[in-house]
Scaffold this active site. Structure first.
Site, PDB file in Angstrom:
ATOM      1  N   SER A 143     -62.243  19.336   0.886  1.00  0.00           N
ATOM      2  CA  SER A 143     -61.818  20.332  -0.144  1.00  0.00           C
ATOM      3  C   SER A 143     -63.373  21.189  -0.610  1.00  0.00           C
ATOM      4  O   SER A 143     -64.411  20.845  -0.576  1.00  0.00           O
ATOM      5  CB  SER A 143     -61.874  19.570  -1.500  1.00  0.00           C
ATOM      6  OG  SER A 143     -61.836  20.546  -2.998  1.00  0.00           O
ATOM      7  N   TYR A 159     -64.243  13.784  -7.886  1.00  0.00           N
ATOM      8  CA  TYR A 159     -63.475  14.538  -7.217  1.00  0.00           C
ATOM      9  C   TYR A 159     -64.585  15.089  -6.154  1.00  0.00           C
ATOM     10  O   TYR A 159     -64.640  15.022  -4.676  1.00  0.00           O
ATOM     11  CB  TYR A 159     -62.326  15.665  -7.396  1.00  0.00           C
ATOM     12  CG  TYR A 159     -61.344  15.716  -6.361  1.00  0.00           C
ATOM     13  CD1 TYR A 159     -60.578  15.364  -5.950  1.00  0.00           C
ATOM     14  CD2 TYR A 159     -61.453  17.504  -6.219  1.00  0.00           C
ATOM     15  CE1 TYR A 159     -59.928  15.710  -4.931  1.00  0.00           C
ATOM     16  CE2 TYR A 159     -60.920  17.847  -4.888  1.00  0.00           C
ATOM     17  CZ  TYR A 159     -59.632  16.845  -4.476  1.00  0.00           C
ATOM     18  OH  TYR A 159     -59.047  17.434  -3.073  1.00  0.00           O
TER      19      TYR A 159
END
Length: 235
Positions: A143, A159
């Site tokens: 990501s 995350y």
């Protein structure tokens, strides 16, 4: 044992980006192993693809369980004798709207277990199959939140750290492998899926296309890099 047909495995392959990756790899002529932790959902997904005459099979892989991953590697070796492409796609987003040091530590621990240690143990278990034939392509679905620059902004701490660590794993393993084995990370963008939500602008198919080109790069291709839409981006 297979000599001329390449074999690929996708974790979290029963839905979203993973399902689309399995489908597109099969359309490209790969024998594809759809891996997920729920056998019922996995077999349902495989059946859908087989109805389209695609060469897809199922293997149970719980990326939170080292023994599950190790057993899957044994099964793949017994069934095919090789693995050419590994896509570490399975992941979670468990954020609470709190600062990293204020959130329940179990959120960080569970996120790291799935998003970092899962891919680590998959690489560790499956790379011997690639080393045996001197060829392999490993793709870690990361990501943009895993970039160093994003560590300067609050929010999504668990995350972000998990993807930052995954990017680091990508680069470190790239420095260690021998033969024609490539490992790279990809930011697929914000994708409409169970994790991304319905308002996300990208489809699973668009995300899959941004990932799949790395599955077939030649020996001169990149290694240990981070990509978005086929272009190298900063860590």
């Amino acid at each position: 044992m297979l000599k001329d047909i390449k074999v690929a495995l996708v974790t979290g392959g029963n839905r979203g980006i993973g399902f689309e990756l399995v489908k597109q790899l099969a359309l490209k002529g790969f024998k594809v192993i759809l891996a997920c932790r729920d056998p019922e959902k996995g077999h349902e997904a495989v059946q859908k693809l087989k109805e389209s005459k695609l060469d897809v099979s199922f293997v149970e892989v719980d990326v939170n369980n080292q023994d599950s991953i190790h057993q899957a590697a044994i099964t793949v070796n017994e069934r095919y004798g090789r693995l050419d492409v590994l896509i570490n796609n399975a992941g979670v987003y468990l954020e609470e709207n709190k600062k990293l040091v204020a959130m329940d530590p179990s959120i960080l621990e569970r996120t790291m277990t799935t998003n970092f240690f899962g891919p680590y143990h998959c690489v560790r278990s499956f790379i011997p199959l690639m080393e045996k034939q001197g060829y392999g392509r490993i793709i870690n679905v990361s990501s943009e939140y895993g970039a160093m620059s994003d560590m300067s902004y609050p929010g999504e701490g668990a995350y972000k750290l998990s993807k930052f660590a995954l990017n680091g794993l990508t680069r470190l393993v790239a420095s260690e492998v021998n033969g024609d084995i490539k490992i790279n990370a990809v930011d697929p963008g914000w994708v409409s899926s169970d994790m991304g939500g319905p308002s996300a602008p990208r489809t699973p198919k668009q995300a899959a296309e941004s990932i799949l080109w790395l599955a077939t790069i030649g020996p001169e291709g990149p290694n240990g890099e981070f990509f978005r839409d086929g272009k190298s981006i900063d860590w």
